[in-house]
Design an enzyme around this catalytic site. Structure first.
Site, short mmCIF file in Angstrom:
data_model
loop_
_atom_site.label_atom_id
_atom_site.label_comp_id
_atom_site.label_asym_id
_atom_site.label_seq_id
_atom_site.Cartn_x
_atom_site.Cartn_y
_atom_site.Cartn_z
N ARG A 28 2.75 4.85 6.44
CA ARG A 28 3.12 4.11 7.65
C ARG A 28 3.66 2.71 7.36
O ARG A 28 4.01 1.97 8.27
CB ARG A 28 1.90 4.01 8.58
CG ARG A 28 1.39 5.35 9.06
CD ARG A 28 0.00 5.22 9.67
NE ARG A 28 -0.98 4.73 8.70
CZ ARG A 28 -2.24 4.43 8.98
NH1 ARG A 28 -2.69 4.56 10.21
NH2 ARG A 28 -3.06 4.01 8.04
N CYS A 82 0.85 -1.19 0.00
CA CYS A 82 0.00 0.00 0.00
C CYS A 82 0.89 1.25 0.00
O CYS A 82 2.00 1.25 0.53
CB CYS A 82 -0.91 0.00 1.23
SG CYS A 82 -2.07 1.41 1.24
N ASP A 102 0.41 3.76 1.67
CA ASP A 102 0.33 4.36 3.01
C ASP A 102 1.72 4.66 3.58
O ASP A 102 2.59 3.80 3.60
CB ASP A 102 -0.43 3.39 3.93
CG ASP A 102 -0.85 4.03 5.24
OD1 ASP A 102 0.02 4.57 5.96
OD2 ASP A 102 -2.06 3.99 5.56
N HIS A 128 -2.21 -3.96 4.95
CA HIS A 128 -2.08 -3.59 6.37
C HIS A 128 -3.44 -3.32 6.98
O HIS A 128 -4.36 -2.84 6.33
CB HIS A 128 -1.18 -2.35 6.51
CG HIS A 128 -1.76 -1.11 5.89
ND1 HIS A 128 -2.36 -0.12 6.63
CD2 HIS A 128 -1.88 -0.71 4.60
CE1 HIS A 128 -2.78 0.85 5.82
NE2 HIS A 128 -2.51 0.51 4.58
N CYS A 176 -6.23 -0.03 6.73
CA CYS A 176 -6.02 0.54 5.39
C CYS A 176 -7.21 1.44 4.99
O CYS A 176 -8.36 0.99 4.94
CB CYS A 176 -5.86 -0.59 4.38
SG CYS A 176 -5.45 0.01 2.72
#
Ligand code: CO
Length: 214
Positions: free
Chosen positions: A48, A44, A46, A100, A103
């Site tokens: 993080r 992803c 993302d 994750h 998400c």
């Protein structure tokens, strides 16, 4: 705060170079002639979930593709190009789809709010919801349902990889290629292997099996 972080980036880079050279004066020289990573990571976007950092991989060790909700969309030329290069040129041995918990893309797909153009990308995840609706609506706790949907979406993307002509061709010529589904816990940093093992195209629903492909 954002501005000052931005202002520090190039200094951070210089510091990183110095630290790497202190550990190994040949560090960059070794990388300059090419790459031979054994792993393709599809994750992803993302912030993080930084691919290299969470698995302790150094430059040169993983080939990375990231998008919203770690999707493998079979008409996505970007993803297909990365996959083709990884499998057919770099000859990676493993492809990891790493999603994750928490998400945002997956959460949005469970809801009805429009988020603009991304609605059309999220549509692919909504399809995964529809295919698994029965299992998902049976989970009463919303957090549990969300977590399960994250896992189911990863499984679906692993299968999407297996359905691709690129992966089926690699298997057809007996090239070693394993595909895996992992889920990362943003709240604790730990990765769970979802243990999805597809080793040949005979495990796919019959309509997706491509014969005589190599
Ligand atoms: Co995400």
């Amino acid at each position: 705060m954002k501005q000052s972080f931005y202002a520090s980036l190039l200094d951070n880079n210089k510091q990183w170079v110095e630290e790497e050279l202190k550990k190994d004066p040949e560090f960059f020289k070794k990388l300059k002639d090419g790459q031979n990573p054994p792993i393709l990571w599809i994750g992803c976007a993302d912030s993080r979930v930084p691919a290299n950092q969470i698995i302790g991989a150094n430059p040169g060790e993983i080939f990375v593709h990231r998008n919203i909700a770690n999707m493998v969309v079979h008409t996505d030329m970007n993803m297909l190009s990365v996959l083709d290069y990884a499998v057919n040129v770099l000859k990676v041995r493993h492809v990891i789809v790493c999603g994750h918990y928490g998400c945002g893309g997956v959460k949005t797909a469970m809801e009805n709010t429009s988020v603009g153009l991304i609605d059309n990308w999220i549509r692919h995840i909504k399809d995964v919801y529809r295919f698994n609706r029965e299992e998902l609506v049976a989970i009463e706790d919303p957090k549990e349902r969300f977590d399960r949907f994250v896992e189911i979406n990863i499984r679906e993307q692993v299968y999407n990889l297996a359905k691709s002509s690129i992966v089926q061709a690699a298997w057809g010529r007996d090239q070693f290629l394993e595909i895996h589904g992992w889920v990362y816990g943003v709240e604790n940093g730990l990765i769970k292997d979802l243990d999805i093992n597809i080793e040949n195209n005979k495990e796919l629903s019959d309509v997706y099996q491509l014969n005589g492909i190599y």
